[in-house]
Scaffold this motif. Sequence first.
Motif, PDB file in Angstrom:
ATOM      1  N   THR A  93      -4.690  54.329   9.378  1.00  0.00           N
ATOM      2  CA  THR A  93      -4.406  53.149   8.580  1.00  0.00           C
ATOM      3  C   THR A  93      -2.911  53.061   8.337  1.00  0.00           C
ATOM      4  O   THR A  93      -2.196  54.058   8.319  1.00  0.00           O
ATOM      5  N   GLY A  94      -2.453  51.834   8.139  1.00  0.00           N
ATOM      6  CA  GLY A  94      -1.034  51.627   7.927  1.00  0.00           C
ATOM      7  C   GLY A  94      -0.763  50.808   6.690  1.00  0.00           C
ATOM      8  O   GLY A  94      -1.652  50.140   6.155  1.00  0.00           O
ATOM      9  N   SER A  95       0.457  50.870   6.235  1.00  0.00           N
ATOM     10  CA  SER A  95       0.900  50.095   5.080  1.00  0.00           C
ATOM     11  C   SER A  95       2.218  49.413   5.426  1.00  0.00           C
ATOM     12  O   SER A  95       2.877  49.755   6.414  1.00  0.00           O
ATOM     13  N   PHE A  96       2.587  48.436   4.601  1.00  0.00           N
ATOM     14  CA  PHE A  96       3.848  47.721   4.756  1.00  0.00           C
ATOM     15  C   PHE A  96       4.770  48.047   3.591  1.00  0.00           C
ATOM     16  O   PHE A  96       4.310  48.190   2.460  1.00  0.00           O
ATOM     17  N   TYR A  97       6.061  48.132   3.892  1.00  0.00           N
ATOM     18  CA  TYR A  97       7.055  48.228   2.819  1.00  0.00           C
ATOM     19  C   TYR A  97       8.160  47.217   3.121  1.00  0.00           C
ATOM     20  O   TYR A  97       8.880  47.341   4.116  1.00  0.00           O
ATOM     21  N   ALA A  98       8.277  46.197   2.279  1.00  0.00           N
ATOM     22  CA  ALA A  98       9.229  45.113   2.509  1.00  0.00           C
ATOM     23  C   ALA A  98      10.552  45.396   1.826  1.00  0.00           C
ATOM     24  O   ALA A  98      10.607  45.992   0.748  1.00  0.00           O
ATOM     25  N   PHE A  99      11.646  44.959   2.470  1.00  0.00           N
ATOM     26  CA  PHE A  99      12.965  45.062   1.844  1.00  0.00           C
ATOM     27  C   PHE A  99      13.846  43.948   2.389  1.00  0.00           C
ATOM     28  O   PHE A  99      13.550  43.350   3.429  1.00  0.00           O
ATOM     29  N   ASN A 100      14.910  43.655   1.686  1.00  0.00           N
ATOM     30  CA  ASN A 100      15.809  42.571   2.077  1.00  0.00           C
ATOM     31  C   ASN A 100      17.260  43.023   1.986  1.00  0.00           C
ATOM     32  O   ASN A 100      17.562  44.049   1.357  1.00  0.00           O
ATOM     33  N   ILE A 101      18.132  42.262   2.607  1.00  0.00           N
ATOM     34  CA  ILE A 101      19.567  42.503   2.495  1.00  0.00           C
ATOM     35  C   ILE A 101      20.197  41.298   1.807  1.00  0.00           C
ATOM     36  O   ILE A 101      19.596  40.225   1.762  1.00  0.00           O
ATOM     37  N   ASP A 102      21.390  41.495   1.251  1.00  0.00           N
ATOM     38  CA  ASP A 102      21.993  40.398   0.499  1.00  0.00           C
ATOM     39  C   ASP A 102      22.509  39.311   1.439  1.00  0.00           C
ATOM     40  O   ASP A 102      22.789  39.562   2.624  1.00  0.00           O
ATOM     41  N   PRO A 103      22.638  38.079   0.953  1.00  0.00           N
ATOM     42  CA  PRO A 103      23.014  36.936   1.805  1.00  0.00           C
ATOM     43  C   PRO A 103      24.358  37.102   2.516  1.00  0.00           C
ATOM     44  O   PRO A 103      24.510  36.635   3.649  1.00  0.00           O
ATOM     45  N   SER A 104      25.318  37.745   1.862  1.00  0.00           N
ATOM     46  CA  SER A 104      26.632  37.906   2.501  1.00  0.00           C
ATOM     47  C   SER A 104      26.536  38.795   3.740  1.00  0.00           C
ATOM     48  O   SER A 104      27.185  38.527   4.767  1.00  0.00           O
ATOM     49  N   LEU A 105      25.717  39.857   3.670  1.00  0.00           N
ATOM     50  CA  LEU A 105      25.518  40.720   4.835  1.00  0.00           C
ATOM     51  C   LEU A 105      24.777  39.959   5.934  1.00  0.00           C
ATOM     52  O   LEU A 105      25.092  40.102   7.120  1.00  0.00           O
ATOM     53  N   THR A 106      23.808  39.148   5.547  1.00  0.00           N
ATOM     54  CA  THR A 106      23.089  38.306   6.519  1.00  0.00           C
ATOM     55  C   THR A 106      24.058  37.407   7.272  1.00  0.00           C
ATOM     56  O   THR A 106      23.987  37.276   8.501  1.00  0.00           O
ATOM     57  N   ARG A 107      24.966  36.767   6.545  1.00  0.00           N
ATOM     58  CA  ARG A 107      25.947  35.879   7.196  1.00  0.00           C
ATOM     59  C   ARG A 107      26.809  36.637   8.194  1.00  0.00           C
ATOM     60  O   ARG A 107      27.108  36.133   9.290  1.00  0.00           O
ATOM     61  N   GLN A 108      27.202  37.859   7.837  1.00  0.00           N
ATOM     62  CA  GLN A 108      28.048  38.644   8.738  1.00  0.00           C
ATOM     63  C   GLN A 108      27.299  39.042  10.010  1.00  0.00           C
ATOM     64  O   GLN A 108      27.883  39.058  11.099  1.00  0.00           O
ATOM     65  N   ILE A 109      26.013  39.329   9.878  1.00  0.00           N
ATOM     66  CA  ILE A 109      25.223  39.678  11.068  1.00  0.00           C
ATOM     67  C   ILE A 109      25.107  38.470  11.996  1.00  0.00           C
ATOM     68  O   ILE A 109      25.252  38.598  13.218  1.00  0.00           O
ATOM     69  N   PHE A 110      24.861  37.299  11.426  1.00  0.00           N
ATOM     70  CA  PHE A 110      24.788  36.089  12.255  1.00  0.00           C
ATOM     71  C   PHE A 110      26.136  35.793  12.911  1.00  0.00           C
ATOM     72  O   PHE A 110      26.196  35.360  14.072  1.00  0.00           O
ATOM     73  N   ARG A 111      27.224  36.023  12.194  1.00  0.00           N
ATOM     74  CA  ARG A 111      28.559  35.807  12.776  1.00  0.00           C
ATOM     75  C   ARG A 111      28.809  36.762  13.929  1.00  0.00           C
ATOM     76  O   ARG A 111      29.370  36.381  14.970  1.00  0.00           O
ATOM     77  N   TYR A 112      28.405  38.012  13.759  1.00  0.00           N
ATOM     78  CA  TYR A 112      28.589  38.988  14.836  1.00  0.00           C
ATOM     79  C   TYR A 112      27.728  38.612  16.040  1.00  0.00           C
ATOM     80  O   TYR A 112      28.180  38.727  17.194  1.00  0.00           O
TER      81      TYR A 112
END
Length: 496
Positions: A246-265
């Motif tokens: 059996t498996g489980s999920f663990y959700a997490f997020n990153i802040d919007p500024s880091l998201t923008r930098q990843i899209f820019r890269y």
Amino acid sequence: MTNESNEEWKRLNILKGKCSFSQERIWIDEQIRESLIKNDENLYNYNRVIVYKIDDGYLSIKRLHKSIELVLNKHEIFRTSLEYDLNENYLKQTINKFDKDNYSYRLTYLNDNNIETINKLIYNEEISTDFDLNKGKIFRYHLLKQMNDDNKNTLFKNDYILFIFHHSSIDQYSIYLFLKDLTNAYQNEKLNSNENQLRFIDYSQYERQLDLTNSEEFWINLFSDYNFNHQIKLPYDNKLNDIISTGSFYAFNIDPSLTRQIFRYKQKLNINLFRLFLSTYYIYLFKLTQDTDICITSMAQNRIKQQLNNIIGPFENLNVYRHELDPHESFTKFIEKIQNLTSLIKDNSYYPYQNLISYTRKYSSIKYPFNQISIRVIIDDYQLNFDLDKNLILKQILFRNHQLFKRDDKLTPFHLTLNIICYLDKQSFEFYFEYSNKLFEEKTIELLSQRYIKLLKHLFDVSSNFDLDDEPIYKLSIILPDDERLMQNINNVNYS
């Protein structure tokens, strides 16, 4: 890819034929899961459930019924049965005549908008045994309607639509095609179909005729010096074994500024998100385990011809990305190598996963040699504009990463899977680890998620001074502030 794959495939006038390699893999997986379920009452069967909540506007139930029938009638995969032919000794698919027995439908009235009740109904659809592969019953839908609505023929805001698929009928891209056709059918009350269009059963026959020689050679060469008994040292809390659990999920997020930098890269390098996150995952696993020879399993679309881009079916194949990481090279140089690796694997992604497993078992005592690590990058739509004229908007509920719809208890073939859902329209990400809860405690997975976020920040955050072009990747860090304080305290004790 062989020259024959560039030839135009013609529609075949058949209703029966050998299954595809993907159907075969799914069918074998189904047999394994059924045997596990019988031996362990804590394991459950699972179906693919897509959940939409009406966010605005209203939906005609009668019109939705008709639209779904139009889609099911167009795509024969939704009435295709799978059955092992003992006389011919192969798994056979058969297209059945379309009628209302091909699918099932349910309408449930809710006394209130109780999240626990809705969650239980969704979960029951995930583990239901309503499907029958031998009869081609592999699709159903379920509407959840508020009891206080007097209009019995209409869904309103906060009502739900559940689409339930058996895995043998669908893959991630096919869900997009299903929703696209369903939207078109609902808006226009008709759906065009081409009698000469290739079907999934046609593809299955052509796939069986492909020359796999060059592809097989590629995969054998990729693993020519690999130790198939090797397992990387993940921080397991419990004893490692080969059992699917059996498996489980663990959700997490990153802040919007880091998201923008990843899209820019991403835009700067003109790299797709799968290759970018695959690269970060390799480095993360290296920093976590100090292992440099790493295999990561992932799904490939496997639509090897443009002709297949409008066909609904289970095209996806499992591919294994094996790479020997050099800790002294820069991230930029590392990305180039991963780009090259993924391009080569894409060219050979049609090689059946079960064939690769058969090859590895000649050299390995491990029953499931590539079930430790996987990654899944999904490009998804946050909302569906179902009827623009009536401002009918459906929002998808991703219960694997939704605070109100927590998920546990499903079979997972991998010990640890990093999932990234990418919403290109609003440029955002959702992350979650799917993990074997027989091997990991949730607190360990929470720590692993924090370390992965730390790596992303070190790579892409504006506050990071790491030079992606020049500095070696071994200098990247997944050490958390608490770790640093502990190390400082230890050093102070040693030097006092």
